[in-house]
Write a protein that holds these residues in place. Structure first.
Motif, PDB file in Angstrom:
ATOM      1  N   TRP A 220     -44.046  -7.678 -10.695  1.00  0.00           N
ATOM      2  CA  TRP A 220     -42.952  -7.417 -11.623  1.00  0.00           C
ATOM      3  C   TRP A 220     -43.340  -6.306 -12.583  1.00  0.00           C
ATOM      4  CZ3 TRP A 220     -38.141  -9.341 -11.186  1.00  0.00           C
ATOM      5  CH2 TRP A 220     -37.255  -9.120 -12.237  1.00  0.00           C
ATOM      6  N   CYS A 221     -42.648  -5.176 -12.485  1.00  0.00           N
ATOM      7  CA  CYS A 221     -42.918  -4.004 -13.338  1.00  0.00           C
ATOM      8  C   CYS A 221     -41.631  -3.552 -14.016  1.00  0.00           C
ATOM      9  CB  CYS A 221     -43.503  -2.873 -12.508  1.00  0.00           C
ATOM     10  SG  CYS A 221     -45.052  -3.262 -11.661  1.00  0.00           S
ATOM     11  N   ALA A 222     -40.803  -4.497 -14.419  1.00  0.00           N
ATOM     12  CA  ALA A 222     -39.479  -4.166 -14.957  1.00  0.00           C
ATOM     13  C   ALA A 222     -39.418  -4.343 -16.462  1.00  0.00           C
ATOM     14  CB  ALA A 222     -38.416  -5.023 -14.275  1.00  0.00           C
ATOM     15  N   GLY A 223     -40.314  -3.692 -17.160  1.00  0.00           N
ATOM     16  CA  GLY A 223     -40.215  -3.670 -18.613  1.00  0.00           C
ATOM     17  C   GLY A 223     -41.362  -4.375 -19.312  1.00  0.00           C
ATOM     18  N   PHE A 224     -41.481  -4.100 -20.616  1.00  0.00           N
ATOM     19  CA  PHE A 224     -42.530  -4.671 -21.457  1.00  0.00           C
ATOM     20  C   PHE A 224     -41.919  -5.564 -22.520  1.00  0.00           C
ATOM     21  CE2 PHE A 224     -44.231  -0.567 -19.995  1.00  0.00           C
ATOM     22  CZ  PHE A 224     -45.399  -0.993 -19.391  1.00  0.00           C
ATOM     23  N   ALA A 225     -42.742  -6.455 -23.070  1.00  0.00           N
ATOM     24  CA  ALA A 225     -42.310  -7.336 -24.152  1.00  0.00           C
ATOM     25  C   ALA A 225     -43.291  -7.216 -25.309  1.00  0.00           C
ATOM     26  CB  ALA A 225     -42.240  -8.778 -23.663  1.00  0.00           C
ATOM     27  N   ALA A 226     -42.766  -7.283 -26.522  1.00  0.00           N
ATOM     28  CA  ALA A 226     -43.616  -7.202 -27.703  1.00  0.00           C
ATOM     29  C   ALA A 226     -44.254  -8.555 -27.980  1.00  0.00           C
ATOM     30  CB  ALA A 226     -42.789  -6.759 -28.908  1.00  0.00           C
ATOM     31  N   PRO A 227     -45.434  -8.575 -28.601  1.00  0.00           N
ATOM     32  CA  PRO A 227     -46.033  -9.860 -28.980  1.00  0.00           C
ATOM     33  C   PRO A 227     -45.187 -10.538 -30.049  1.00  0.00           C
ATOM     34  CG  PRO A 227     -47.269  -8.017 -29.905  1.00  0.00           C
ATOM     35  CD  PRO A 227     -46.273  -7.426 -28.970  1.00  0.00           C
ATOM     36  N   ALA A 228     -45.305 -11.851 -30.138  1.00  0.00           N
ATOM     37  CA  ALA A 228     -44.480 -12.628 -31.075  1.00  0.00           C
ATOM     38  C   ALA A 228     -45.028 -12.610 -32.501  1.00  0.00           C
ATOM     39  CB  ALA A 228     -44.375 -14.065 -30.581  1.00  0.00           C
ATOM     40  N   LEU A 229     -46.188 -12.005 -32.702  1.00  0.00           N
ATOM     41  CA  LEU A 229     -46.888 -12.102 -33.989  1.00  0.00           C
ATOM     42  C   LEU A 229     -46.036 -11.643 -35.163  1.00  0.00           C
ATOM     43  CD1 LEU A 229     -49.429 -12.643 -35.651  1.00  0.00           C
ATOM     44  CD2 LEU A 229     -50.254 -10.363 -35.006  1.00  0.00           C
ATOM     45  N   ALA A 230     -45.394 -10.485 -35.056  1.00  0.00           N
ATOM     46  CA  ALA A 230     -44.606  -9.967 -36.182  1.00  0.00           C
ATOM     47  C   ALA A 230     -43.466 -10.915 -36.545  1.00  0.00           C
ATOM     48  CB  ALA A 230     -44.067  -8.580 -35.855  1.00  0.00           C
ATOM     49  N   GLY A 231     -42.704 -11.348 -35.554  1.00  0.00           N
ATOM     50  CA  GLY A 231     -41.591 -12.253 -35.810  1.00  0.00           C
ATOM     51  C   GLY A 231     -42.051 -13.592 -36.342  1.00  0.00           C
ATOM     52  N   ASP A 232     -43.121 -14.149 -35.761  1.00  0.00           N
ATOM     53  CA  ASP A 232     -43.644 -15.430 -36.219  1.00  0.00           C
ATOM     54  C   ASP A 232     -44.137 -15.358 -37.658  1.00  0.00           C
ATOM     55  OD1 ASP A 232     -43.107 -16.460 -33.734  1.00  0.00           O
ATOM     56  OD2 ASP A 232     -45.198 -16.453 -33.039  1.00  0.00           O
ATOM     57  N   SER A 233     -44.523 -14.165 -38.084  1.00  0.00           N
ATOM     58  CA  SER A 233     -45.052 -13.974 -39.437  1.00  0.00           C
ATOM     59  C   SER A 233     -43.969 -13.625 -40.454  1.00  0.00           C
ATOM     60  CB  SER A 233     -46.123 -12.880 -39.422  1.00  0.00           C
ATOM     61  OG  SER A 233     -47.183 -13.208 -38.539  1.00  0.00           O
ATOM     62  N   GLY A 234     -42.713 -13.577 -40.011  1.00  0.00           N
ATOM     63  CA  GLY A 234     -41.618 -13.277 -40.924  1.00  0.00           C
ATOM     64  C   GLY A 234     -41.461 -11.816 -41.258  1.00  0.00           C
ATOM     65  N   LEU A 235     -42.111 -10.949 -40.491  1.00  0.00           N
ATOM     66  CA  LEU A 235     -41.948  -9.513 -40.698  1.00  0.00           C
ATOM     67  C   LEU A 235     -40.686  -9.039 -39.986  1.00  0.00           C
ATOM     68  CD1 LEU A 235     -45.665  -8.430 -40.151  1.00  0.00           C
ATOM     69  CD2 LEU A 235     -44.435  -8.545 -42.330  1.00  0.00           C
ATOM     70  N   PRO A 236     -40.076  -7.943 -40.442  1.00  0.00           N
ATOM     71  CA  PRO A 236     -38.830  -7.480 -39.820  1.00  0.00           C
ATOM     72  C   PRO A 236     -39.069  -6.984 -38.398  1.00  0.00           C
ATOM     73  CG  PRO A 236     -39.612  -5.869 -41.422  1.00  0.00           C
ATOM     74  CD  PRO A 236     -40.471  -7.083 -41.586  1.00  0.00           C
ATOM     75  N   THR A 237     -38.242  -7.444 -37.472  1.00  0.00           N
ATOM     76  CA  THR A 237     -38.403  -7.058 -36.077  1.00  0.00           C
ATOM     77  C   THR A 237     -37.079  -6.587 -35.491  1.00  0.00           C
ATOM     78  OG1 THR A 237     -38.038  -9.338 -35.348  1.00  0.00           O
ATOM     79  CG2 THR A 237     -40.316  -8.644 -35.662  1.00  0.00           C
ATOM     80  N   ALA A 238     -37.177  -5.766 -34.459  1.00  0.00           N
ATOM     81  CA  ALA A 238     -36.018  -5.331 -33.692  1.00  0.00           C
ATOM     82  C   ALA A 238     -35.627  -6.461 -32.733  1.00  0.00           C
ATOM     83  CB  ALA A 238     -36.366  -4.067 -32.919  1.00  0.00           C
ATOM     84  N   PRO A 239     -34.459  -6.373 -32.100  1.00  0.00           N
ATOM     85  CA  PRO A 239     -34.049  -7.422 -31.151  1.00  0.00           C
ATOM     86  C   PRO A 239     -35.061  -7.687 -30.045  1.00  0.00           C
ATOM     87  CG  PRO A 239     -32.176  -6.041 -31.696  1.00  0.00           C
ATOM     88  CD  PRO A 239     -33.369  -5.403 -32.332  1.00  0.00           C
ATOM     89  N   ASP A 240     -35.853  -6.681 -29.668  1.00  0.00           N
ATOM     90  CA  ASP A 240     -36.841  -6.891 -28.611  1.00  0.00           C
ATOM     91  C   ASP A 240     -38.168  -7.432 -29.137  1.00  0.00           C
ATOM     92  OD1 ASP A 240     -37.930  -4.703 -29.887  1.00  0.00           O
ATOM     93  OD2 ASP A 240     -37.840  -3.357 -28.160  1.00  0.00           O
ATOM     94  N   GLY A 241     -38.229  -7.738 -30.447  1.00  0.00           N
ATOM     95  CA  GLY A 241     -39.423  -8.347 -31.020  1.00  0.00           C
ATOM     96  C   GLY A 241     -40.421  -7.384 -31.613  1.00  0.00           C
ATOM     97  N   ARG A 242     -40.213  -6.089 -31.452  1.00  0.00           N
ATOM     98  CA  ARG A 242     -41.158  -5.134 -32.016  1.00  0.00           C
ATOM     99  C   ARG A 242     -41.018  -5.030 -33.530  1.00  0.00           C
ATOM    100  NH1 ARG A 242     -40.554   0.385 -28.783  1.00  0.00           N
ATOM    101  NH2 ARG A 242     -38.366  -0.284 -28.627  1.00  0.00           N
ATOM    102  N   LEU A 243     -42.122  -4.774 -34.194  1.00  0.00           N
ATOM    103  CA  LEU A 243     -42.137  -4.609 -35.639  1.00  0.00           C
ATOM    104  C   LEU A 243     -41.325  -3.383 -36.032  1.00  0.00           C
ATOM    105  CD1 LEU A 243     -43.491  -5.496 -38.385  1.00  0.00           C
ATOM    106  CD2 LEU A 243     -45.252  -3.779 -37.872  1.00  0.00           C
ATOM    107  N   ARG A 244     -40.414  -3.542 -36.985  1.00  0.00           N
ATOM    108  CA  ARG A 244     -39.582  -2.424 -37.441  1.00  0.00           C
ATOM    109  C   ARG A 244     -40.329  -1.648 -38.526  1.00  0.00           C
ATOM    110  NH1 ARG A 244     -35.009  -4.755 -40.065  1.00  0.00           N
ATOM    111  NH2 ARG A 244     -34.269  -2.621 -40.373  1.00  0.00           N
ATOM    112  N   VAL A 245     -40.568  -0.381 -38.249  1.00  0.00           N
ATOM    113  CA  VAL A 245     -41.216   0.500 -39.214  1.00  0.00           C
ATOM    114  C   VAL A 245     -40.331   1.716 -39.443  1.00  0.00           C
ATOM    115  CG1 VAL A 245     -43.524  -0.266 -38.546  1.00  0.00           C
ATOM    116  CG2 VAL A 245     -42.532   1.749 -37.439  1.00  0.00           C
ATOM    117  N   GLY A 246     -40.566   2.384 -40.563  1.00  0.00           N
ATOM    118  CA  GLY A 246     -39.841   3.610 -40.858  1.00  0.00           C
ATOM    119  C   GLY A 246     -40.592   4.825 -40.358  1.00  0.00           C
ATOM    120  N   PRO A 247     -40.114   6.012 -40.665  1.00  0.00           N
ATOM    121  CA  PRO A 247     -40.757   7.240 -40.184  1.00  0.00           C
ATOM    122  C   PRO A 247     -42.215   7.392 -40.591  1.00  0.00           C
ATOM    123  CG  PRO A 247     -38.545   7.726 -40.939  1.00  0.00           C
ATOM    124  CD  PRO A 247     -38.817   6.296 -41.330  1.00  0.00           C
ATOM    125  N   THR A 248     -42.613   6.785 -41.724  1.00  0.00           N
ATOM    126  CA  THR A 248     -44.021   6.858 -42.124  1.00  0.00           C
ATOM    127  C   THR A 248     -44.876   5.819 -41.421  1.00  0.00           C
ATOM    128  OG1 THR A 248     -43.791   5.321 -43.976  1.00  0.00           O
ATOM    129  CG2 THR A 248     -43.323   7.654 -44.421  1.00  0.00           C
TER     130      THR A 248
END
Length: 387
Positions: A220-248
């Protein structure tokens, strides 16, 4: 008093960030700790070679790529407490930080089922390697996913295991990110390797993949998934679970002490929509996150990331490859290189990734990258902390 910078993740982004910070520490004003669950550095861009049996390993020691001042902590991080600036590690211990770079990478989205494998990490690749070696002659292998990872995997398996029946299944056209001419070259290469291409195939959710694809083994090579750490820690995440950061690369809505880099983070700005989960993005993001951590410690204005692409490179077995020229925002150009010459270039680039990490370990700031379409004008500290 020393500032403690902790980097989570021992992949391309994490090692680059740790080396860049540690090398700038001077008389000990900055202490750098790298926390990773892996015992060795994994060359993820070579996992398809390792899984197919083309190479004996896909790892090098951390000692060979890390700055000697980096404190290596082999552990999994279970929780980030951004308010208290504490990490909870898998052994129950707490690790405080002053600044944090989350570069925990990504894993594969793998459907459940017997005989379903992936190239998500070293352990998955090792299991796939063993499973391929155990298959009898004539057994069918179905690789799912027509992107760069799927194409590298199916080519490597077909070349290394010519006695197997190998098929590539994809919901759309193969390699949608390359030019039409390059896509035609890829199809010709698949034919030469004896790979059966099945495009336009949608696999029903919850189905028995081996039965659905009529194969003894599924990759299965149909895409990647982000680790759950950011979401589990209450940090802002995108719908796919990745940590949301700004341009900096500072966390959106945060206090400016937590940054993200690599596959685990997504820049929440439409100007960066061209950035893809890849080694080519991870290295500049890791370096830039480190630079902005150092700027914040020094009380300087942070800068937005400007990072662009030059080419998309994929191996097609050990004797062929495709190097597709692209614009800085990753749109295909007319120029492309294929065949043995492209294979040499691809191998040089793979080796260069380790040279960049080792070069940064020897001299902080030595790594540079092509600029992208976004300006690098400094941002005020207040604006940067909330971008």
């Amino acid at each position: 008093m020393s500032e403690h910078v902790v980097v989570i993740g021992g992949g391309y982004a994490g090692v680059m960030a740790a080396n860049r910070v540690a090398g700038s520490g001077g008389s000990g004003a900055v202490v750098t700790t790298l926390v990773t669950a892996e015992e060795a550095f994994v060359e993820r861009i070579r996992l398809h070679e390792f899984a197919a049996g083309s190479s004996a390993t896909a790892t090098v020691t951390f000692a060979s790529v890390l700055h000697p001042a980096v404190r290596l902590r082999v552990s999994r991080v279970d929780l980030i407490d951004a308010g208290e600036r504490l990490l909870t590690l898998s052994d129950g211990s707490l690790l405080p930080y002053d600044h944090l770079v989350l570069a925990a990478g990504s894993s594969g989205r793998i459907p459940a089922g017997d005989g379903v494998h992936s190239l998500a990490d070293l352990q998955s690749a090792a299991r796939l390697r063993a499973a391929l070696a155990d298959l009898p002659s004539g057994a069918a292998v179905a690789v799912v996913g027509g992107g760069l990872t799927g194409l590298e995997a199916v080519s490597e398996i077909a070349e290394r295991h010519p006695s197997l029946t190998v098929r590539l299944h994809t919901a759309g056209a193969i390699a949608p990110s390359v030019s039409a001419a390059s896509r035609a070259r890829l199809r010709r290469r698949l034919v030469r390797l004896g790979i059966e291409l099945r495009e336009g195939l949608t696999v029903p959710a919850g189905s028995d993949l081996r039965a659905e694809l009529d194969a003894e083994l599924v990759v299965w090579c149909a895409g990647f998934a982000a680790p759950a750490l950011a979401g589990d820690s209450g940090l802002p995440t995108a719908p796919d679970g990745r940590l949301r950061v700004g341009p900096t690369l500072a966390v959106v809505g945060g206090d400016g002490r937590v940054f993200g880099a690599g596959d685990a983070a997504v820049i929440d700005d439409p100007r960066y929509g061209y950035q893809r989960m890849s080694c080519a993005s991870a290295l500049p993001m890791g370096a830039h996150a480190a630079d902005n951590v150092l700027r914040r410690i020094a009380g300087e204005a942070l800068r937005p990331l400007s990072s662009g692409f030059v080419a998309q490179c994929l191996s097609l077995g050990r004797r062929d490859a495709l190097v597709q020229g692209v614009t800085s925002d990753d749109r295909p150009r007319r120029v492309a290189l294929s065949g043995r010459a492209a294979g040499v270039v691809k191998e040089m680039i793979c080796r260069q990734t380790l040279r960049w990490l080792r070069g940064e370990a020897r001299r902080s700031g030595s790594y540079s990258w092509p600029s992208g379409p976004v300006s690098t004008a400094p941002m005020a500290m207040e604006e940067a902390a909330w971008n």
